[in-house]
Design a protein around this motif. Structure first.
Motif, PDB file in Angstrom:
ATOM      1  N   SER A  13       0.648  -1.163   0.239  1.00 59.49           N
ATOM      2  CA  SER A  13      -0.059  -0.274   0.295  1.00 59.49           C
ATOM      3  C   SER A  13       0.952   1.105   0.013  1.00 59.49           C
ATOM      4  O   SER A  13       0.858   2.306  -0.396  1.00 59.49           O
ATOM      5  CB  SER A  13      -0.860   0.034   1.529  1.00 59.49           C
ATOM      6  OG  SER A  13      -0.110  -0.088   2.628  1.00 59.49           O
ATOM      7  N   GLY A  14       2.357   0.831   0.718  1.00 58.50           N
ATOM      8  CA  GLY A  14       2.479   2.175   0.347  1.00 58.50           C
ATOM      9  C   GLY A  14       3.389   2.410  -0.478  1.00 58.50           C
ATOM     10  O   GLY A  14       3.517   4.203  -0.983  1.00 58.50           O
ATOM     11  N   MET A  15       3.742   1.403  -0.905  1.00 54.15           N
ATOM     12  CA  MET A  15       3.934   1.543  -2.708  1.00 54.15           C
ATOM     13  C   MET A  15       3.357   2.235  -2.945  1.00 54.15           C
ATOM     14  O   MET A  15       3.506   2.977  -4.464  1.00 54.15           O
ATOM     15  CB  MET A  15       4.892   0.311  -2.833  1.00 54.15           C
ATOM     16  CG  MET A  15       5.904   0.215  -3.593  1.00 54.15           C
ATOM     17  SD  MET A  15       7.031  -0.663  -4.275  1.00 54.15           S
ATOM     18  CE  MET A  15       7.351  -1.454  -2.571  1.00 54.15           C
ATOM     19  N   GLY A  35       1.208   4.203  -2.716  1.00 55.92           N
ATOM     20  CA  GLY A  35       0.780   5.817  -2.895  1.00 55.92           C
ATOM     21  C   GLY A  35       1.995   6.660  -3.167  1.00 55.92           C
ATOM     22  O   GLY A  35       1.843   7.682  -3.809  1.00 55.92           O
ATOM     23  N   VAL A  36       3.521   5.741  -3.394  1.00 58.51           N
ATOM     24  CA  VAL A  36       4.128   6.382  -3.890  1.00 58.51           C
ATOM     25  C   VAL A  36       3.910   6.502  -5.647  1.00 58.51           C
ATOM     26  O   VAL A  36       4.083   7.893  -6.256  1.00 58.51           O
ATOM     27  CB  VAL A  36       5.995   5.591  -3.384  1.00 58.51           C
ATOM     28  CG1 VAL A  36       6.720   6.401  -4.033  1.00 58.51           C
ATOM     29  CG2 VAL A  36       5.714   5.893  -1.995  1.00 58.51           C
ATOM     30  N   ALA A  84       1.222   8.114  -6.698  1.00 59.17           N
ATOM     31  CA  ALA A  84       1.275  10.033  -7.018  1.00 59.17           C
ATOM     32  C   ALA A  84       1.985  10.606  -8.042  1.00 59.17           C
ATOM     33  O   ALA A  84       2.835  11.734  -7.911  1.00 59.17           O
ATOM     34  CB  ALA A  84       1.660  10.392  -4.824  1.00 59.17           C
ATOM     35  N   GLN A  85       2.880   9.612  -8.776  1.00 60.55           N
ATOM     36  CA  GLN A  85       4.087  10.141  -9.668  1.00 60.55           C
ATOM     37  C   GLN A  85       3.117  10.631 -10.559  1.00 60.55           C
ATOM     38  O   GLN A  85       1.830   9.696 -11.315  1.00 60.55           O
ATOM     39  CB  GLN A  85       4.948   9.448 -10.176  1.00 60.55           C
ATOM     40  CG  GLN A  85       5.612   8.468  -8.914  1.00 60.55           C
ATOM     41  CD  GLN A  85       6.695   9.399  -8.559  1.00 60.55           C
ATOM     42  OE1 GLN A  85       7.287  10.492  -9.305  1.00 60.55           O
ATOM     43  NE2 GLN A  85       6.784   9.573  -7.223  1.00 60.55           N
ATOM     44  N   SER A 102      11.240   7.672  -2.487  1.00 61.51           N
ATOM     45  CA  SER A 102      10.214   7.714  -3.913  1.00 61.51           C
ATOM     46  C   SER A 102      11.055   8.102  -5.255  1.00 61.51           C
ATOM     47  O   SER A 102      10.200   7.536  -5.989  1.00 61.51           O
ATOM     48  CB  SER A 102       9.598   8.587  -3.311  1.00 61.51           C
ATOM     49  OG  SER A 102       9.841   9.546  -2.973  1.00 61.51           O
ATOM     50  N   LEU A 151      13.151   5.696  -6.515  1.00 61.38           N
ATOM     51  CA  LEU A 151      11.953   4.697  -6.936  1.00 61.38           C
ATOM     52  C   LEU A 151      11.792   4.483  -8.662  1.00 61.38           C
ATOM     53  O   LEU A 151      11.329   4.171  -9.376  1.00 61.38           O
ATOM     54  CB  LEU A 151      11.332   4.057  -5.818  1.00 61.38           C
ATOM     55  CG  LEU A 151       9.901   2.855  -6.144  1.00 61.38           C
ATOM     56  CD1 LEU A 151      11.007   1.117  -6.173  1.00 61.38           C
ATOM     57  CD2 LEU A 151       9.314   2.968  -5.021  1.00 61.38           C
TER      58      LEU A 151
END
Lengths: 654, 230
Positions: free
Chosen positions: B15-17, B19-20, B23-24, B108, B111
């Protein structure tokens, strides 16, 4: 009591030796009549001869008897003829005192006291009077050398014995050692993980909490806190990664160290030229110091000739002995000192020793016989008396025997040393494998738990920062996830560290295992046969097996101490069978052992879902059999296996 | 727009990934999966450009899932995500056809950049770490004869390009060093990779090491500078 008497029984070879000595004494007494107290001479000869039989079992006492025989002869004035028997036995007895005395103290004190007893009266010419051409120095030398030879053999034998026992215990206790090493390493890693990662993880959670608190009032402050939390979590992961990288390099270093350890030292060799040089020095000194007829040049030639063959005494011992025998006789025939000469004696002794050390058994016997004949002929040629002849022969024979014994013990010692080193290497290899496996296991475990939690925290922090300005609800969601991840980090860290520590403590506290059973049985003093045929066992099973054997042995000691016992451990169809069976006791009938031992044993065995059957056997003995299932449950299998290392994997998974 | 699929058994991390990456501006996560099997299905269903794949997860693991995707003819480029870079499995994954790997605690921006690099297909990510990893792996396994044979079909120029690629050169650097245009470099590299049966540059690098074309430790440290920050 009976066993102590049995321990005194001489070996057959010593009985034969004693019989020969007695025969010698009697023959001497018959052949050399004329002593004042003929009966005393006969009696002391028989006593001293019999004492020889006990040279191994009661060495100091036997040597004391021989000395006493000498005293009695002296006091009774029985020795006016050339009877030499008890005196000639002394070298053998001193050798035996040094070699077989119960401990080093007895060997040294016994040797010293007896030497004083022999030498002081000889020195004072009272009460012993030995007509001996070479006199006291020769006797002293002979006794001292004999004792020394015995001492050397004793030391090598003991050293070899100790190495063998060490090797045995290394092999038996290998698993325990590996486990202990793994346990120690686990504790170290656990505490390092804890100290290295914990603070960074705590920082991350503090910043996360702060971000959560200030988000609604102050977005900028929240942004700072979130970045700090992300940074802390990254720092924690970096710590963890560095830590595991260090563990990895440590593993490689230990491999390199072990490879270096594998270098073997070269076999030590006798410096073959040294005896020849020593004898040459003695010979030349003798020529220069002792005045004698004949040209000095000719005598010097003889001195060198007697030492020359000894150069090859290590490589061609028999030929060297033959050459020495020839030169000794030739010199005695050519030179007229009136005595055989210390150089000839030394050369003969060295040649005999070399034959004992380096020749085959047959070669040694041949060489020694030749040398005995040579010194006898030389002694006779130089007008020596019978005593000289006998003492010289004793010296030659003793040199052969002592050198052969020393040689055998040295080879034995070398072998033991090699095997010991090999056992150490093997153990080191096992430790290395176990530690590598352990590190891999812990790295895996850490990766999947703490590493994941920290990475999640970082990822949500990054996500929160990205959406902080555009979508506060989503940011709040990510901060909640950060909090969850922070909590998870601590839980996982606790679980990992405590798990590792817990398993390790259990591992360290579990007491002796199967590998200690042979020592236990040996130490019981029972006449027992032990056979252990089982794979590496889970700790609880191994220590339970040990306790069962311990209790059973105790019972046998109490109720049937002189019966034969068999201790048998074997793995069959998923369980370990531990059987301790003893025969009918020699003494009063067996009392049934219904005491605490049996109850305690049963408790232990049932605690790991095993069963215990104990009762009298048909032939009046007693049998205790425990069946222990091999699939004992283990908490936290992944870490447990890791902590245990590779060696125990097989059963732990069952 | 780069289409992404996330395959990782750790929900919190996924879920965190997501989110990151969501957002791109140029990326969109089109599907998630918690294990290899579901992941393969999602990839074959959604045809993403890039798959972010965890290495250790329930059946099949990241390596096997990569192999199956390659075998199924998926055009998706696979980026392995991992906690530790000291993992033998990583080389396995690269050999199986993954385009690279990235650490889970990467900031991020990096990444996202890695995902773009993989999507474009002509840049290697985390070059230093990747090469060190391959070298370490190779120290244990040694070079392989059958891999060397694969290089027999390559022209001299192609071999030289691969060798320099393994030293961490970018397309631009290769073009300068070999006096070629960047387009020619790309063409040659693509042809070489096809001959080698390599799906990605990093896979070609693994092969170059395994064949003995490049040997561990022969690289000057200066070689890494540019590609790492790419």
């Amino acid at each position: 009591m009976s066993s102590r008497v049995a321990a005194l029984r001489p070996r057959n070879s010593d009985l034969l030796l004693g019989a020969l000595a007695v025969a010698w004494g009697v023959a001497e007494d018959l052949a050399l009549p004329g002593a004042a107290a003929q009966g005393v001479q006969l009696a002391t000869g028989v006593i001293a001869g019999s004492a020889v039989a006990f040279r191994r079992t009661v060495p100091v006492g036997a040597a004391g008897l021989v000395v006493a025989a000498l005293y009695v002869r002296g006091l009774a004035d029985a020795q006016t003829n050339e009877a030499i028997m008890p005196l000639a036995l002394l070298p053998l007895m001193f050798y035996s005192v040094a070699r077989y005395a119960a401990d080093a103290g007895w060997a040294i004190a016994g040797g010293a006291v007896l030497a004083a007893l022999v030498l002081v009266p000889v020195w004072e010419e009272l009460p012993l009077r030995q007509p001996n051409q070479f006199g006291h120095v020769f006797l002293l030398l002979l006794i001292a050398l004999s004792w020394l030879a015995g001492w050397v053999v004793r030391r090598r034998w003991l050293e070899s014995l100790r190495l063998r026992q060490d090797r045995e215990s290394i092999q038996l206790a290998r698993t325990t050692f590996v486990r202990a090493a793994a346990a120690e390493e686990t504790l170290r890693i656990a505490s390092t993980i804890n100290s290295e990662v914990r603070s960074a993880a705590s920082e991350a959670s503090t910043h996360t909490e702060a971000a959560s608190t200030v988000l609604d009032e102050d977005v900028e402050a929240a942004r700072t806190q979130i970045s700090l939390a992300g940074e802390s979590s990254r720092a924690a992961v970096a710590d963890l990664r560095r830590l595991l990288a260090v563990l990895r390099t440590e593993g490689q270093q230990s491999t390199a160290a072990a490879a270096a350890h594998g270098e073997r030292r070269r076999k030590a060799r006798w410096p073959a030229i040294m005896p020849a040089v020593a004898v040459a020095v003695v010979s030349v000194a003798e020529v220069l110091l002792v005045t004698a007829p004949g040209s000095t040049a000719g005598r010097l030639g003889g001195a060198v000739a007697v030492a020359l063959p000894l150069i090859w005494c290590a490589r061609f011992p028999v030929s060297a002995a033959v050459a020495t025998a020839v030169t000794v006789v030739a010199r005695a025939a050519l030179d007229q000192y009136g005595e055989i000469g210390i150089s000839a004696i030394a050369a003969s002794a060295v040649a005999a020793a070399a034959a004992g050390r380096f020749a085959s058994r047959r070669g040694a016997v041949l060489a020694t016989g030749l040398l005995v004949v040579a010194v006898s002929v030389a002694s006779a040629l130089q007008d020596g008396n019978l005593n000289d002849l006998v003492m010289l022969s004793v010296l030659v024979v003793l040199a052969t025997v002592a050198a052969s014994a020393i040689g055998r013990r040295s080879e034995d010692l070398e072998q033991s040393t090699l095997q010991y080193a090999r056992a150490c290497d093997e153990r080191e290899l096992l430790v290395r494998e176990a530690l590598d496996e352990l590190r891999r296991g812990i790295a895996r475990e850490t990766h999947d738990s703490v590493g994941y939690a920290l990475a999640s925290l970082n990822m949500h922090a990054e996500a929160a920062l990205l959406v902080l300005d555009s979508d506060q609800v989503a940011a709040r969601g990510h901060i909640d996830s950060m909090q969850a991840a922070a909590r998870l980090t601590h839980t996982e860290l606790d679980r990992l560290v405590h798990g590792l520590e817990h398993v390790t403590r259990e591992e360290l506290d579990s007491g002796p295992g199967v590998e200690s059973i042979p020592a236990l049985v040996r130490g019981s003093g029972l006449s027992a046969r032990t056979s252990i045929d089982c794979p590496t066992l889970p700790l609880r099973i191994a220590s339970t097996a040990y306790r069962v054997v311990q209790e059973s042995i105790l019972n046998v000691q109490k109720h049937a101490p002189d019966s034969d016992v068999t201790v048998d451990l074997s793995a069959e169809s998923g369980s370990l069978r531990v059987a301790i069976v003893n025969g009918r006791p020699a003494g009063p009938p067996v009392e049934l052992p219904g005491g605490h031992g049996l109850i305690g044993m049963r408790e232990r065995v049932t605690a790991i879902r095993g069963s215990l059957i104990a009762g009298p056997t048909d032939d009046g003995g007693w049998s205790t059999v425990a069946i222990l299932p091999l699939d004992a449950e283990t908490p936290m299998p992944a870490v447990r296996d890791a902590a245990r290392g590779g060696s125990g994997g097989g059963q732990a998974e069952g | 727009m780069i289409k992404l699929v996330l395959i990782d058994d750790h929900e919190l991390l996924r879920s965190g990934m997501r989110g990151v990456l969501d957002a791109q501006p140029d990326m969109r996560v089109v599907a998630e999966a918690a294990d290899g099997a579901a992941g393969i299905d999602e990839v074959l269903r959604t045809h993403p450009d890039v798959v972010l794949m965890d290495i250790r997860m329930p059946a099949p693991d990241g390596i096997e899932a990569t192999r199956r995707l390659v075998a199924a003819g998926s055009k998706a480029r696979i980026l392995i995500i991992t906690t530790f870079d000291e993992d033998d499995n990583l080389v396995e994954a690269l050999r199986a056809g993954a385009a690279g790997f990235i650490l889970k605690d990467t900031p991020s921006a990096r990444l996202a950049d890695a995902v773009r690099a993989v999507a474009e297909g002509d840049r290697m990510i985390d070059g230093t770490i990747t090469r060190r990893l391959i070298e370490q792996h190779l120290e244990r396994t040694g070079t392989q004869e059958q891999v060397r044979e694969r290089f027999a079909d390559l022209t001299e120029r192609e071999t030289e390009l691969i060798r320099r690629l393994a030293r961490g050169r970018s397309n631009a650097e290769l073009a300068t060093e070999m006096s070629l245009s960047e387009a020619t470099v790309k063409t040659h590299l693509n042809r070489a990779m096809t001959k080698l049966g390599a799906r990605s540059r990093v896979q070609a690098v693994v092969l170059a090491y395994e064949s003995g074309l490049v040997r561990p430790g022969e690289l000057e440290s200066g070689d890494f500078a540019l590609s790492d920050d790419a």
